[in-house]
Design a protein around this motif. Structure first.
Motif, PDB file in Angstrom:
ATOM      1  N   ASP A   1     -18.275   3.618  73.172  1.00  0.00           N
ATOM      2  CA  ASP A   1     -18.484   2.752  72.006  1.00  0.00           C
ATOM      3  C   ASP A   1     -18.815   1.308  72.413  1.00  0.00           C
ATOM      4  OD1 ASP A   1     -16.077   1.794  72.911  1.00  0.00           O
ATOM      5  OD2 ASP A   1     -14.914   2.316  71.129  1.00  0.00           O
ATOM      6  N   GLY A   2     -19.086   1.110  73.702  1.00  0.00           N
ATOM      7  CA  GLY A   2     -19.492  -0.216  74.168  1.00  0.00           C
ATOM      8  C   GLY A   2     -18.355  -1.218  74.282  1.00  0.00           C
ATOM      9  N   THR A   3     -17.119  -0.785  74.076  1.00  0.00           N
ATOM     10  CA  THR A   3     -15.995  -1.726  74.200  1.00  0.00           C
ATOM     11  C   THR A   3     -15.545  -1.801  75.666  1.00  0.00           C
ATOM     12  OG1 THR A   3     -14.399   0.004  73.621  1.00  0.00           O
ATOM     13  CG2 THR A   3     -15.216  -1.397  71.814  1.00  0.00           C
ATOM     14  N   HIS A   4     -14.467  -2.517  75.910  1.00  0.00           N
ATOM     15  CA  HIS A   4     -14.082  -2.871  77.284  1.00  0.00           C
ATOM     16  C   HIS A   4     -12.549  -2.885  77.393  1.00  0.00           C
ATOM     17  CE1 HIS A   4     -14.412  -4.876  81.137  1.00  0.00           C
ATOM     18  NE2 HIS A   4     -15.739  -4.960  81.018  1.00  0.00           N
ATOM     19  N   CYS A   5     -12.069  -2.791  78.640  1.00  0.00           N
ATOM     20  CA  CYS A   5     -10.604  -2.830  78.831  1.00  0.00           C
ATOM     21  C   CYS A   5     -10.110  -4.229  79.223  1.00  0.00           C
ATOM     22  CB  CYS A   5     -10.178  -1.819  79.884  1.00  0.00           C
ATOM     23  SG  CYS A   5     -11.065  -1.981  81.453  1.00  0.00           S
ATOM     24  N   ILE A   6     -10.980  -5.211  79.278  1.00  0.00           N
ATOM     25  CA  ILE A   6     -10.568  -6.497  79.821  1.00  0.00           C
ATOM     26  C   ILE A   6      -9.563  -7.238  78.929  1.00  0.00           C
ATOM     27  CG2 ILE A   6     -12.608  -7.804  78.978  1.00  0.00           C
ATOM     28  CD1 ILE A   6     -10.631  -8.295  82.308  1.00  0.00           C
ATOM     29  N   VAL A   7      -9.568  -6.957  77.640  1.00  0.00           N
ATOM     30  CA  VAL A   7      -8.524  -7.547  76.793  1.00  0.00           C
ATOM     31  C   VAL A   7      -7.536  -6.456  76.344  1.00  0.00           C
ATOM     32  CG1 VAL A   7      -8.028  -8.799  74.659  1.00  0.00           C
ATOM     33  CG2 VAL A   7     -10.044  -9.405  75.999  1.00  0.00           C
ATOM     34  N   ALA A   8      -8.084  -5.320  75.936  1.00  0.00           N
ATOM     35  CA  ALA A   8      -7.267  -4.215  75.416  1.00  0.00           C
ATOM     36  C   ALA A   8      -6.290  -4.767  74.363  1.00  0.00           C
ATOM     37  CB  ALA A   8      -6.562  -3.473  76.543  1.00  0.00           C
ATOM     38  N   ASP A   9      -4.973  -4.563  74.548  1.00  0.00           N
ATOM     39  CA  ASP A   9      -4.007  -5.101  73.575  1.00  0.00           C
ATOM     40  C   ASP A   9      -3.448  -6.453  74.011  1.00  0.00           C
ATOM     41  OD1 ASP A   9      -4.009  -2.903  71.753  1.00  0.00           O
ATOM     42  OD2 ASP A   9      -2.837  -1.756  73.204  1.00  0.00           O
ATOM     43  N   ASP A  10      -3.958  -6.969  75.134  1.00  0.00           N
ATOM     44  CA  ASP A  10      -3.420  -8.211  75.696  1.00  0.00           C
ATOM     45  C   ASP A  10      -1.896  -8.114  75.878  1.00  0.00           C
ATOM     46  OD1 ASP A  10      -3.586 -10.830  76.683  1.00  0.00           O
ATOM     47  OD2 ASP A  10      -3.116 -11.691  74.720  1.00  0.00           O
ATOM     48  N   HIS A  11      -1.452  -6.912  76.180  1.00  0.00           N
ATOM     49  CA  HIS A  11      -0.010  -6.699  76.320  1.00  0.00           C
ATOM     50  C   HIS A  11       0.597  -7.562  77.427  1.00  0.00           C
ATOM     51  CE1 HIS A  11       3.834  -4.629  76.694  1.00  0.00           C
ATOM     52  NE2 HIS A  11       3.575  -4.426  77.978  1.00  0.00           N
ATOM     53  N   TRP A  12      -0.171  -7.807  78.479  1.00  0.00           N
ATOM     54  CA  TRP A  12       0.325  -8.611  79.611  1.00  0.00           C
ATOM     55  C   TRP A  12       0.894  -9.943  79.111  1.00  0.00           C
ATOM     56  CZ3 TRP A  12       1.322  -7.306  84.471  1.00  0.00           C
ATOM     57  CH2 TRP A  12       1.475  -8.305  85.434  1.00  0.00           C
ATOM     58  N   ASN A  13       0.275 -10.497  78.053  1.00  0.00           N
ATOM     59  CA  ASN A  13       0.729 -11.781  77.512  1.00  0.00           C
ATOM     60  C   ASN A  13       1.594 -11.624  76.260  1.00  0.00           C
ATOM     61  OD1 ASN A  13      -0.731 -13.416  79.423  1.00  0.00           O
ATOM     62  ND2 ASN A  13      -2.583 -12.687  78.391  1.00  0.00           N
ATOM     63  N   ARG A  14       1.841 -10.386  75.870  1.00  0.00           N
ATOM     64  CA  ARG A  14       2.575 -10.183  74.619  1.00  0.00           C
ATOM     65  C   ARG A  14       3.744  -9.227  74.793  1.00  0.00           C
ATOM     66  NH1 ARG A  14      -1.562 -11.344  70.122  1.00  0.00           N
ATOM     67  NH2 ARG A  14      -3.132 -12.368  71.399  1.00  0.00           N
ATOM     68  N   VAL A  15       4.354  -9.275  75.956  1.00  0.00           N
ATOM     69  CA  VAL A  15       5.444  -8.341  76.261  1.00  0.00           C
ATOM     70  C   VAL A  15       6.578  -8.461  75.233  1.00  0.00           C
ATOM     71  CG1 VAL A  15       7.268  -7.868  77.947  1.00  0.00           C
ATOM     72  CG2 VAL A  15       4.896  -8.149  78.712  1.00  0.00           C
ATOM     73  N   ASP A  16       6.952  -9.681  74.909  1.00  0.00           N
ATOM     74  CA  ASP A  16       8.086  -9.850  73.993  1.00  0.00           C
ATOM     75  C   ASP A  16       7.794  -9.274  72.622  1.00  0.00           C
ATOM     76  OD1 ASP A  16       9.934 -11.210  75.713  1.00  0.00           O
ATOM     77  OD2 ASP A  16       8.521 -12.883  75.679  1.00  0.00           O
ATOM     78  N   GLU A  17       6.614  -9.574  72.130  1.00  0.00           N
ATOM     79  CA  GLU A  17       6.206  -9.063  70.817  1.00  0.00           C
ATOM     80  C   GLU A  17       6.207  -7.522  70.815  1.00  0.00           C
ATOM     81  OE1 GLU A  17       2.323 -10.530  69.751  1.00  0.00           O
ATOM     82  OE2 GLU A  17       2.198  -9.257  67.960  1.00  0.00           O
ATOM     83  N   ASP A  18       5.729  -6.945  71.905  1.00  0.00           N
ATOM     84  CA  ASP A  18       5.630  -5.486  71.943  1.00  0.00           C
ATOM     85  C   ASP A  18       6.992  -4.817  72.126  1.00  0.00           C
ATOM     86  OD1 ASP A  18       2.965  -5.681  71.405  1.00  0.00           O
ATOM     87  OD2 ASP A  18       2.322  -5.570  73.499  1.00  0.00           O
ATOM     88  N   ILE A  19       7.899  -5.501  72.820  1.00  0.00           N
ATOM     89  CA  ILE A  19       9.259  -4.937  72.915  1.00  0.00           C
ATOM     90  C   ILE A  19       9.924  -4.973  71.531  1.00  0.00           C
ATOM     91  CG2 ILE A  19      11.564  -5.240  73.926  1.00  0.00           C
ATOM     92  CD1 ILE A  19      10.195  -5.996  76.549  1.00  0.00           C
ATOM     93  N   GLN A  20       9.592  -5.992  70.758  1.00  0.00           N
ATOM     94  CA  GLN A  20      10.105  -6.026  69.374  1.00  0.00           C
ATOM     95  C   GLN A  20       9.628  -4.804  68.595  1.00  0.00           C
ATOM     96  OE1 GLN A  20      12.431  -7.807  67.942  1.00  0.00           O
ATOM     97  NE2 GLN A  20      12.636  -8.798  69.935  1.00  0.00           N
ATOM     98  N   LEU A  21       8.379  -4.418  68.816  1.00  0.00           N
ATOM     99  CA  LEU A  21       7.841  -3.230  68.135  1.00  0.00           C
ATOM    100  C   LEU A  21       8.613  -1.977  68.564  1.00  0.00           C
ATOM    101  CD1 LEU A  21       3.977  -3.778  68.467  1.00  0.00           C
ATOM    102  CD2 LEU A  21       5.283  -3.785  66.325  1.00  0.00           C
ATOM    103  N   VAL A  22       8.839  -1.874  69.865  1.00  0.00           N
ATOM    104  CA  VAL A  22       9.579  -0.710  70.373  1.00  0.00           C
ATOM    105  C   VAL A  22      10.963  -0.668  69.722  1.00  0.00           C
ATOM    106  CG1 VAL A  22      10.485   0.415  72.453  1.00  0.00           C
ATOM    107  CG2 VAL A  22       8.288  -0.746  72.557  1.00  0.00           C
ATOM    108  N   LYS A  23      11.566  -1.842  69.582  1.00  0.00           N
ATOM    109  CA  LYS A  23      12.887  -1.913  68.928  1.00  0.00           C
ATOM    110  C   LYS A  23      12.804  -1.491  67.460  1.00  0.00           C
ATOM    111  CE  LYS A  23      15.819  -5.414  69.618  1.00  0.00           C
ATOM    112  NZ  LYS A  23      16.238  -6.804  69.958  1.00  0.00           N
ATOM    113  N   GLN A  24      11.743  -1.985  66.814  1.00  0.00           N
ATOM    114  CA  GLN A  24      11.596  -1.628  65.392  1.00  0.00           C
ATOM    115  C   GLN A  24      11.393  -0.130  65.206  1.00  0.00           C
ATOM    116  OE1 GLN A  24       8.829  -4.041  62.969  1.00  0.00           O
ATOM    117  NE2 GLN A  24       9.103  -5.603  64.506  1.00  0.00           N
TER     118      GLN A  24
END
Ligand code: BGC
Length: 435
Positions: free
Chosen positions: A45-68
């Motif tokens: 689809d012409g997209t790329h993995c260079i940003v993806a979910d930007d999880h590297w910079n959003r670890v805290d936010e994503d752990i909150q999701l896992v908690k939720q």
């Protein structure tokens, strides 16, 4: 699918969570095989993995999701290319980033299961012949040793290699994934190297953690397993289906559980007959219907999706009973705990994921009733991400991601899964509200 859905409970101590892979969510790393593959324009689809979910910079936010999501467990992977950017040179800042993430998970009451290899390679490995070069075996062992020396005190559960069969078939036989090779012989060569790499890594994790004073290591492989059913059930079809299973699954299962190399990968037990797994990991998605074709290149197997069966966005059959059949037969064979290390579906509208989760976990409940020691279920996946060659448009997340803003929103199926995890089962009220 069973439309008459009833409440059910999972056994006490059963653990539910989600699974992710570093390359698919982190973004930011250019030193890996998938970055280059995307740069070369291979993503559908012409997209790329260079940003993806930007999880590297959003670890805290994503752990909150896992908690939720009320998860008690979380499966994640480490990006080898970040940890060992050049052969033999390890990056302390990268491993400390993971250590920090894992410590945050543990503080939130979430037990991590850490995967060492999930489809992506550092460029130095890729350019040295990748998994076709047997040096990869020792390189993987050295990487394992470094990671365990840094994380072994806080991580007891490990997956060495994720889906060696899918990785090798896509990368070396079909040529759809990096490095884009198209040789069945290379597939078998890579299989041998990955089997031996798993065994060395398995031993290393146990050895090092024992030296650190830990006896609780749980190490295994996440095997991608599917059901292969003969189309009409003729003798030849059964033979072809069995052969397909052997070439795509059994060579890995025999090799990575007890060290046995079978034809055409090899013969005997080059590293000794042993028990090289503490749990049996199953990634389950679908089944294939097999019939005979005179094409040797396809190992005489024509693969189809069952006619009129429910399918997901990628056309894969939704077949919950397959999960039962696989867990049952591998448990009968090995009698070791089963971890369902992945199970999920591509459903961009979230139109059937809730039912999918219910129906697959209902099979888990039946398995437990029938004496099968299934202990874990990791739903694939936490949030929409970079789905390899399909790019960002194939959506498997219980959390929706807007790739323009990177905003995360828990889907209806995610709310259902969260309640299911909280209740350790499905209540009548949940059926009323969600199904
Ligand atoms: C892989 C995941 C992938 C998922 C859905 C599994 O084969 O381990 O990385 O995203 O299936 O295709």
């Amino acid at each position: 699918m069973d439309k008459d859905r009833k409440p059910f409970s999972l056994p006490e101590g059963f653990m539910l969570g989600t699974a992710t892979a570093s390359l698919q969510i982190e973004g930011g790393d250019k030193n890996n095989s998938w970055y280059r593959w995307a740069e070369q324009g291979h993503i559908k689809d012409g997209t790329h993995c260079i940003v993806a979910d930007d999880h590297w910079n959003r670890v805290d936010e994503d752990i909150q999701l896992v908690k939720q999501l009320n998860s008690k467990v979380y499966r994640m992977s480490l990006e080898w290319s970040r940890i060992e950017p050049h052969k033999g040179q390890f990056d302390k800042a990268a491993i400390d980033h993971y250590r920090d993430e894992i410590q945050k998970l543990i503080s939130a009451g979430i037990k991590p299961l850490v995967t060492l290899h999930h489809f992506s390679n550092p460029l130095w490995l890729e350019d040295s012949g990748s998994w076709l070069n047997e040096e990869a075996i020792d390189s993987f062992e050295a990487y394992t040793a470094y990671v365990v020396s840094q994380l072994g005190d806080i991580v007891s559960e490990w997956v060495t290699i994720n889906e060696p069969n899918i990785y090798l078939i896509m990368s070396y036989a079909f040529g759809h994934w990096p490095p884009g090779k198209k040789s069945i012989l290379d597939y078998f060569k890579g299989a041998k190297n990955m089997i031996l790499a798993h065994i060395k890594s398995y031993k290393k994790i146990h050895e090092l953690r024992k030296e650190m004073g830990y006896e609780d290591s749980m190490v295994g492989v996440a095997f991608h397993l599917r059901v292969y059913d003969p189309k009409k059930g003729t003798a030849i079809e059964k033979l072809v289906a069995k052969n397909t299973e052997r070439l795509s699954q059994e060579i890995f299962v025999a090799g990575m559980t007890e060290g046995k190399l079978i034809f055409p990968v090899g013969s005997g037990y080059p590293m000794g007959k042993g028990k090289y797994f503490d749990f049996f990991g199953i990634n389950y998605y679908t089944r294939d219907i097999i019939s005979f074709t005179p094409d040797l290149g396809k190992a005489f197997a024509k693969t189809e999706v069952k006619e009129d069966a429910p399918i997901n966005d990628l056309g894969w059959e939704i077949y919950p009973e397959g999960l039962y059949r696989l867990c049952k037969s591998y448990y009968d064979r090995f009698k070791l705990p089963i971890f369902i290390t992945e199970n999920g579906t591509c459903d961009s509208r979230d139109a059937f994921r809730t039912e999918y989760i219910y129906d697959h976990l209902y099979q888990v409940k039946k398995l437990v009733e029938d004496g099968v020691d299934v202990q874990r279920y990791y739903h694939w996946t936490l949030m929409d991400n970079f789905e390899w060659i399909e790019g960002l448009s194939a959506r498997f997340g219980v959390v929706e991601v807007n790739f323009d803003t990177l905003e995360r929103t828990i889907r209806k199926s995610g709310r259902f899964y969260s309640e299911l995890s909280e209740n350790n089962g499905v209540t009548a009220d949940m059926i009323e509200r969600y199904l």
